[in-house]
Design a protein around this motif. Structure first.
Motif, PDB file in Angstrom:
ATOM      1  N   ALA A 175     -54.477  -4.565 -26.771  1.00 51.78           N
ATOM      2  CA  ALA A 175     -53.675  -3.998 -25.534  1.00 51.78           C
ATOM      3  C   ALA A 175     -52.452  -3.203 -25.770  1.00 51.78           C
ATOM      4  CB  ALA A 175     -53.212  -5.182 -24.917  1.00 51.78           C
ATOM      5  N   LYS A 176     -52.056  -3.090 -27.182  1.00 46.96           N
ATOM      6  CA  LYS A 176     -50.926  -2.319 -27.272  1.00 46.96           C
ATOM      7  C   LYS A 176     -51.517  -0.917 -27.898  1.00 46.96           C
ATOM      8  CE  LYS A 176     -47.614  -5.905 -27.650  1.00 46.96           C
ATOM      9  NZ  LYS A 176     -46.848  -6.804 -28.895  1.00 46.96           N
ATOM     10  N   GLY A 177     -52.738  -0.778 -28.230  1.00 45.06           N
ATOM     11  CA  GLY A 177     -53.337   0.252 -28.860  1.00 45.06           C
ATOM     12  C   GLY A 177     -53.657  -0.088 -30.459  1.00 45.06           C
ATOM     13  N   LEU A 178     -54.520   0.866 -30.713  1.00 39.26           N
ATOM     14  CA  LEU A 178     -55.159   0.631 -31.854  1.00 39.26           C
ATOM     15  C   LEU A 178     -54.202   0.841 -33.137  1.00 39.26           C
ATOM     16  CD1 LEU A 178     -58.637   2.879 -31.847  1.00 39.26           C
ATOM     17  CD2 LEU A 178     -58.202   0.278 -32.754  1.00 39.26           C
ATOM     18  N   GLY A 179     -53.246   1.776 -32.766  1.00 37.69           N
ATOM     19  CA  GLY A 179     -52.180   1.906 -33.672  1.00 37.69           C
ATOM     20  C   GLY A 179     -51.431   0.326 -34.089  1.00 37.69           C
ATOM     21  N   ASP A 180     -51.238  -0.403 -33.186  1.00 41.12           N
ATOM     22  CA  ASP A 180     -50.739  -1.964 -33.381  1.00 41.12           C
ATOM     23  C   ASP A 180     -51.715  -2.503 -34.203  1.00 41.12           C
ATOM     24  OD1 ASP A 180     -48.770  -3.734 -32.732  1.00 41.12           O
ATOM     25  OD2 ASP A 180     -50.212  -4.843 -31.738  1.00 41.12           O
ATOM     26  N   VAL A 181     -53.028  -2.504 -33.981  1.00 44.34           N
ATOM     27  CA  VAL A 181     -53.678  -3.286 -35.022  1.00 44.34           C
ATOM     28  C   VAL A 181     -53.717  -2.712 -36.274  1.00 44.34           C
ATOM     29  CG1 VAL A 181     -55.957  -4.160 -35.356  1.00 44.34           C
ATOM     30  CG2 VAL A 181     -55.202  -3.815 -33.143  1.00 44.34           C
ATOM     31  N   PHE A 182     -53.823  -1.280 -36.528  1.00 43.14           N
ATOM     32  CA  PHE A 182     -53.818  -0.643 -37.693  1.00 43.14           C
ATOM     33  C   PHE A 182     -52.423  -1.143 -38.426  1.00 43.14           C
ATOM     34  CE2 PHE A 182     -52.611   2.965 -40.395  1.00 43.14           C
ATOM     35  CZ  PHE A 182     -53.629   3.084 -41.223  1.00 43.14           C
ATOM     36  N   ARG A 183     -51.301  -1.089 -37.828  1.00 41.67           N
ATOM     37  CA  ARG A 183     -50.075  -1.472 -38.545  1.00 41.67           C
ATOM     38  C   ARG A 183     -50.297  -2.978 -38.931  1.00 41.67           C
ATOM     39  NH1 ARG A 183     -45.617  -2.015 -35.410  1.00 41.67           N
ATOM     40  NH2 ARG A 183     -44.374  -1.762 -37.086  1.00 41.67           N
ATOM     41  N   HIS A 184     -50.704  -3.802 -38.366  1.00 36.92           N
ATOM     42  CA  HIS A 184     -50.849  -5.160 -38.724  1.00 36.92           C
ATOM     43  C   HIS A 184     -51.919  -5.358 -39.951  1.00 36.92           C
ATOM     44  CE1 HIS A 184     -48.937  -6.296 -35.027  1.00 36.92           C
ATOM     45  NE2 HIS A 184     -48.628  -7.417 -35.691  1.00 36.92           N
ATOM     46  N   LEU A 185     -52.903  -4.486 -39.895  1.00 40.18           N
ATOM     47  CA  LEU A 185     -53.930  -4.293 -40.929  1.00 40.18           C
ATOM     48  C   LEU A 185     -53.311  -3.933 -42.456  1.00 40.18           C
ATOM     49  CD1 LEU A 185     -57.187  -2.781 -39.606  1.00 40.18           C
ATOM     50  CD2 LEU A 185     -57.108  -4.806 -41.150  1.00 40.18           C
ATOM     51  N   LEU A 186     -52.321  -3.196 -42.443  1.00 41.22           N
ATOM     52  CA  LEU A 186     -51.801  -2.268 -43.705  1.00 41.22           C
ATOM     53  C   LEU A 186     -51.713  -3.371 -44.682  1.00 41.22           C
ATOM     54  CD1 LEU A 186     -49.872   0.658 -42.557  1.00 41.22           C
ATOM     55  CD2 LEU A 186     -51.890   0.703 -44.040  1.00 41.22           C
ATOM     56  N   LEU A 187     -50.747  -4.272 -44.398  1.00 38.14           N
ATOM     57  CA  LEU A 187     -50.033  -5.182 -45.524  1.00 38.14           C
ATOM     58  C   LEU A 187     -51.341  -6.179 -46.292  1.00 38.14           C
ATOM     59  CD1 LEU A 187     -46.654  -6.134 -44.795  1.00 38.14           C
ATOM     60  CD2 LEU A 187     -47.313  -4.254 -46.386  1.00 38.14           C
ATOM     61  N   PRO A 188     -51.888  -6.896 -45.082  1.00 35.86           N
ATOM     62  CA  PRO A 188     -52.954  -7.671 -45.875  1.00 35.86           C
ATOM     63  C   PRO A 188     -54.011  -7.008 -46.347  1.00 35.86           C
ATOM     64  CG  PRO A 188     -52.908  -8.067 -43.153  1.00 35.86           C
ATOM     65  CD  PRO A 188     -51.751  -7.161 -43.541  1.00 35.86           C
ATOM     66  N   GLY A 189     -54.455  -5.737 -45.810  1.00 32.71           N
ATOM     67  CA  GLY A 189     -55.568  -4.844 -46.380  1.00 32.71           C
ATOM     68  C   GLY A 189     -55.149  -4.600 -47.944  1.00 32.71           C
ATOM     69  N   LEU A 190     -53.865  -3.945 -47.901  1.00 35.63           N
ATOM     70  CA  LEU A 190     -53.409  -3.450 -49.090  1.00 35.63           C
ATOM     71  C   LEU A 190     -53.627  -4.737 -50.279  1.00 35.63           C
ATOM     72  CD1 LEU A 190     -52.325  -1.042 -50.481  1.00 35.63           C
ATOM     73  CD2 LEU A 190     -50.087  -1.878 -50.152  1.00 35.63           C
ATOM     74  N   CYS A 191     -53.077  -6.016 -49.557  1.00 39.27           N
ATOM     75  CA  CYS A 191     -52.896  -7.196 -50.737  1.00 39.27           C
ATOM     76  C   CYS A 191     -54.288  -7.510 -50.902  1.00 39.27           C
ATOM     77  CB  CYS A 191     -52.391  -8.169 -49.799  1.00 39.27           C
ATOM     78  SG  CYS A 191     -52.177  -9.710 -50.659  1.00 39.27           S
ATOM     79  N   ILE A 192     -55.619  -7.498 -50.343  1.00 39.35           N
ATOM     80  CA  ILE A 192     -56.591  -7.917 -50.704  1.00 39.35           C
ATOM     81  C   ILE A 192     -57.439  -6.654 -51.611  1.00 39.35           C
ATOM     82  CG2 ILE A 192     -59.145  -8.294 -49.892  1.00 39.35           C
ATOM     83  CD1 ILE A 192     -58.109  -9.410 -47.645  1.00 39.35           C
ATOM     84  N   ALA A 193     -56.999  -5.346 -51.278  1.00 39.74           N
ATOM     85  CA  ALA A 193     -57.602  -4.180 -51.790  1.00 39.74           C
ATOM     86  C   ALA A 193     -57.050  -4.028 -53.285  1.00 39.74           C
ATOM     87  CB  ALA A 193     -57.376  -3.054 -50.894  1.00 39.74           C
ATOM     88  N   THR A 194     -56.008  -4.477 -53.448  1.00 42.57           N
ATOM     89  CA  THR A 194     -55.407  -4.228 -54.843  1.00 42.57           C
ATOM     90  C   THR A 194     -56.501  -4.447 -56.058  1.00 42.57           C
ATOM     91  OG1 THR A 194     -53.241  -4.695 -54.033  1.00 42.57           O
ATOM     92  CG2 THR A 194     -53.529  -4.589 -56.406  1.00 42.57           C
ATOM     93  N   ILE A 195     -57.078  -5.695 -56.007  1.00 39.32           N
ATOM     94  CA  ILE A 195     -57.734  -6.149 -57.249  1.00 39.32           C
ATOM     95  C   ILE A 195     -58.923  -5.166 -57.366  1.00 39.32           C
ATOM     96  CG2 ILE A 195     -59.079  -7.778 -58.480  1.00 39.32           C
ATOM     97  CD1 ILE A 195     -56.718  -9.526 -57.659  1.00 39.32           C
ATOM     98  N   PRO A 196     -59.798  -5.081 -56.239  1.00 32.59           N
ATOM     99  CA  PRO A 196     -60.940  -4.095 -56.297  1.00 32.59           C
ATOM    100  C   PRO A 196     -60.516  -2.651 -56.649  1.00 32.59           C
ATOM    101  CG  PRO A 196     -60.959  -5.456 -54.322  1.00 32.59           C
ATOM    102  CD  PRO A 196     -59.686  -5.821 -55.045  1.00 32.59           C
ATOM    103  N   MET A 197     -59.362  -2.218 -55.933  1.00 25.77           N
ATOM    104  CA  MET A 197     -59.026  -0.706 -56.329  1.00 25.77           C
ATOM    105  C   MET A 197     -58.897  -0.672 -57.790  1.00 25.77           C
ATOM    106  SD  MET A 197     -55.708   0.958 -54.820  1.00 25.77           S
ATOM    107  CE  MET A 197     -56.062   0.042 -53.127  1.00 25.77           C
ATOM    108  N   ALA A 198     -58.309  -1.608 -58.440  1.00 24.82           N
ATOM    109  CA  ALA A 198     -58.160  -1.253 -59.819  1.00 24.82           C
ATOM    110  C   ALA A 198     -59.534  -1.510 -60.608  1.00 24.82           C
ATOM    111  CB  ALA A 198     -57.057  -2.622 -60.205  1.00 24.82           C
ATOM    112  N   THR A 199     -60.040  -2.250 -60.114  1.00 22.74           N
ATOM    113  CA  THR A 199     -61.467  -2.679 -60.743  1.00 22.74           C
ATOM    114  C   THR A 199     -62.081  -1.231 -60.437  1.00 22.74           C
ATOM    115  OG1 THR A 199     -61.280  -5.020 -59.907  1.00 22.74           O
ATOM    116  CG2 THR A 199     -63.628  -4.306 -60.998  1.00 22.74           C
TER     117      THR A 199
END
Lengths: 321, 535
Positions: A175-199
């Motif tokens: 309801a607050k726009g895609l930007g709001d969901v994207f902002r909420h995605l960044l931290l957990p996304g980065l958290c999960i992505a770290t290990i695969p990214m390095a691999t």
């Protein structure tokens, strides 16, 4: 080629049935082996014995264990996972509400990991022993060794608490726009992505190093083909098979990582659902969610194998066994 | 050359990580008295809507299905009970009922109801006036269908006229009014409850100050002000209850301004919030007792001398300091919290004080001069496990008793603890201020086999006193009976009552008028409370 792909697909689908039946049985046995009565767990410390007994009857927990198992299998075969005790909603409804959230988070993390991991690996390989190579590989080593829980808390402390840039919990609202969901995605996304990214970075580097020293790459260069085409088109294509295998493995890992990460960031996905189900002794929900995740795992592996055949036609699963 | 480069790089990396950690360890230097410049917490664009974090995830807001204090806190703001506790829990006061009377035999309660109460508009009715029929429906629904059997004593509700009802009980029960204050016995719209059926829990409709606009399991419940509310006009436009199960995460969300109120704080997080100049901490002693039960049916602790020895072997004052370094609890003596009207401070002297030598000789008399081995079961909570570790050290040092700590998560723990299989078990109890909910539930022989009395406390005289206390309607006579029972109970040395934990909340300083209560219930608007946000 298409024939091989189809054959593989059909044969593996057949194999899926016994696998899922075995998983269903194992998970049924395990949930019944965990000490603790769902009725007591749900009603809490202050429930009367009478209330607990009534709930047990209502949930069908007073029936013989074999009867419960038979009913469960019969329902599963018909695609009915039953109704969650705690949420009072059909398990399938709960899964369909939560699974897209986990897919969104996992896909975002996967894209993040691929977009950063693979280019870093390629550049590291082409500039072996350069400062970039050293720094990125050390970072990758740190990344692979990072405990998710600690990383999640650190990300929150730095980006939410100290800097106030990003939200630390929930998934925002469309309801607050895609930007709001994207902002909420960044931290957990980065958290999960770290290990695969390095691999991805490490495996891409190793695979590219093997490729770039081969004769045909030298031949391509000798023919005057531009360097970036040599590396990014011809080189990377031949370096892909091991990378794809690792991507497949990492996708499974992403789902597992989601359980921890969703708990840290209050992300309403499958991870939290499974975690809560186990906490609540919600038998049917545990069985349904685990079975579903098993199914997804098998499908991902199948998909990876098929991509593998397409990328590297020399491998034919159809000829094996 | 290459080696040097690597070394330098590693040192740089370590320094980076260290810097990150130093930034993020959530500690302010104690010398800091002024908030850092420009660091007042931004509430984002939430306007006049209060965001409260609950420490567990409510599953179902249907009053007959709810089991935890968490669901209750949302239900309480959407719907009203017939009577309620005042804010310091010292008396039961009018809510939807303006006055009430009890028949001489204690089985009929007559309530006069307000005539200016409206339901929030729902899917199946458009904001109708509440009458006696709605109260009858809600209370009988709870009596018949409540998962927790909350109104088990209610036989039927009789409608006298539109604004008067009579509640008939199957036997006198002086705790009836207390039970009526429970969020499980709120008055709901019959049309919506029937219309939604099984999924009423996600669409609760009541007569409270806020209506439930959206309930997203595992995420949040969104409440909007109800303009037709019978009480004072709410200052807030709405409230959002967010569900954050991890305590550290909740504290971080408070510090980053994502929530206005953090509930159920404990341990390290209390320090983090109290050290933060931008936050406010509020703590009140809870209606809570933490204790260690000793098995009265089997094993060495069935002998009263052994139980007394164990109590004497522990320095409870020192234990409290170790378990609650941030002052999150006060020392307890009795199996009833001081906040209950049945508490009798004169009984505290019956609890043996720390006396290692006396403990040794008692154990010798009981036939265990060399100690023994015993298990203590404990739910996997940091404070409980820490307490057991300290207990273990005392028992080993003073009595040569080997205490084996067995941690289990709640489901497993409750099964072992209620079946009386454990030698000792560590848990806590929290409920209403009425002693019935502590003493009857934990020491009446009819509760043996339930979690409250898993130790097997069985004393006919105590049973008799507890039963009698339920049949006399006036508070003073009940108090006398409960205090007699309490005296008999503590002289049996059945358990180690060590702490009354506080109810601790953290606030964004712009939150005003919020009352933290001993029973951990949240009322945003009532005749006594009206929370608001300061600009």
């Amino acid at each position: 080629m298409i024939g091989i792909v189809l054959k593989t697909f059909v044969r593996r689908l057949w194999q899926l049935i016994p696998i899922l039946l075995i998983v269903a049985t194992i998970i049924f046995v395990i949930t019944r082996m965990i000490p603790g009565d769902p009725a007591v767990t749900m009603l809490g410390p202050q429930a009367s014995a009478e209330a607990v007994q009534n709930l047990r009857e209502e949930l069908g927990l007073d029936q013989n264990i074999f009867v419960q198992y038979a009913i469960y299998l019969k329902d599963v075969v018909q695609g009915d996972f039953g109704t969650s005790y705690a949420y009072n909603e059909p398990v399938t409804t709960l899964i369909w509400k939560r699974f897209p959230n986990t897919v969104l988070l996992s896909l975002f993390a996967l894209v993040l990991a691929l977009l950063i991991g693979i280019p870093v690996g390629v550049v590291s390989a082409t500039r072996q022993y350069s400062i970039f190579d050293y720094v990125s590989m050390v970072l990758a080593l740190v990344g692979v060794s990072m405990p998710i829980f600690w990383l999640g808390l650190m990300l929150v402390l730095v980006f939410s608490v100290n800097l106030g840039w990003l939200p630390s919990l929930g998934m925002g609202s469309l309801a607050k726009g895609l930007g709001d969901v994207f902002r909420h995605l960044l931290l957990p996304g980065l958290c999960i992505a770290t290990i695969p990214m390095a691999t991805f970075a490490r495996i891409t580097r190793a695979s590219m190093l093997e490729v770039v020293n081969q004769e045909y790459i030298k031949a391509l260069r000798a023919r005057g083909i531009r360097e970036y085409l040599v590396i990014w088109k011809h080189g990377l294509k031949n370096a892909l098979p091991p990378i794809i295998t690792v991507i497949g493995l990492q996708v499974s890992y992403l789902l597992a990582g989601a359980i921890l990460t969703e708990t840290i960031f209050s992300w309403p996905g499958m991870g939290r659902l499974i975690y809560d189900a186990i906490e609540n002794r919600d038998y049917l929900l545990i069985q349904g969610t685990v079975l579903f995740v098993a199914f997804i795992y098998v499908m991902i592996n199948l998909f990876v194998d098929i991509v593998y055949i397409i990328v590297n036609p020399k491998i034919s699963y159809a000829k094996q066994g | 050359m290459k080696k040097r480069f690597w070394l330098a790089l590693c040192i740089l990396m370590l320094m980076g990580v260290h810097l990150l950690l130093a930034q993020g360890n959530g500690e302010h230097a104690n010398t800091e008295t002024q908030p850092p410049k420009g660091s007042s917490i931004s509430r984002g664009d939430r306007g006049n809507v209060l965001t409260i974090a609950l420490s567990a995830s409510p599953k179902n807001l249907d009053p007959i299905k709810y089991t935890g204090v968490y669901e209750g806190n949302i239900i309480r703001n959407v719907a009203d009970t017939v009577v309620r506790y005042n804010k310091d829990l010292s008396a039961i006061v009018p809510s939807l009922a303006t006055e009430w009377s009890v028949s001489d035999d204690g089985t009929v309660y007559t309530f006069k109801l307000r005539d200016d109460v409206y339901f929030q508009p729902g899917t199946y009715q458009d904001g109708k006036k509440m009458t006696a029929a709605d109260v009858k429906f809600s209370l009988e629904r709870s009596a018949e269908k409540s998962a927790m059997n909350r109104l088990g004593m209610l036989k039927s509700v009789e409608i006298v006229n539109d604004y008067e009802i009579k509640c008939h009980l199957d036997h006198p029960n002086a705790a009836f009014l207390t039970v009526l204050t429970d969020a499980g016995n709120v008055i709901v719209s019959p049309e919506d409850a029937k219309g939604w059926g099984e999924s009423f829990g996600a669409h609760l409709v009541g007569t409270g100050a806020f209506s439930l606009s959206e309930f997203k399991p595992d995420q949040e419940a969104i409440l909007n002000r109800f303009d037709h509310y019978w009480g004072p006009k709410p200052n807030l436009d709405g409230a959002i209850f967010k569900f954050i199960t991890d305590a550290a995460q909740m504290t971080n969300a408070l510090r980053s301004g994502e929530i206005d109120v953090a509930t159920d704080l404990g341990g390290e997080n209390v320090k983090v919030v109290s050290d933060d100049p931008n936050l406010v901490l509020d703590a009140v002693p809870g209606l809570h007792v933490a204790y260690v039960y000793m098995n009265l049916m089997h094993g060495p602790t069935a002998d009263k001398r052994v139980r007394e020895a164990i109590i004497k072997a522990i320095d409870i004052n020192a234990l409290i300091k170790g378990v609650y370094p941030y002052n999150e609890a006060q020392r307890a003596y009795l199996p009833l919290p001081p906040g209950s009207w049945g508490y009798d401070a004169s009984l505290e002297k019956l609890i043996p004080s720390y006396d290692p030598e006396g403990a040794k000789s008692l154990l010798k008399d009981a036939g265990y001069p060399d100690g023994f081995h015993i298990d203590v079961y404990v739910a996997n909570k940091p404070a409980r496990v820490k307490m057991c570790t300290i207990l273990q050290a005392y028992l080993k040092k003073n009595l040569n008793v080997d205490l084996e700590i067995k941690t289990a998560e709640w489901g497993t723990f409750s099964e072992v603890a209620s079946s009386g299989k454990a030698g000792m078990y560590a848990m806590s109890w929290t409920w209403y201020p009425d002693p019935f909910f502590f003493l009857n539930k934990m020491f009446h022989s009819s509760e043996i086999g339930a979690l409250g009395n898993g130790q097997g406390f069985n004393n006919p005289e105590v049973d008799m006193l507890l039963d009698k206390a339920l049949t006399v309607p006036d508070l003073e006579s009940r108090k006398v009976l409960y205090q007699k029972a309490l005296k008999l109970i503590v002289s049996e040395y059945p358990r180690i009552d060590y702490s009354n934990e506080k109810v601790i909340y953290g606030f964004n300083p712009s939150v005003k008028g919020f009352v933290v209560t001993a029973d951990n219930s949240i009322d945003l608007v009532s005749p006594e409370v009206n929370v608001y946000l300061e600009d």
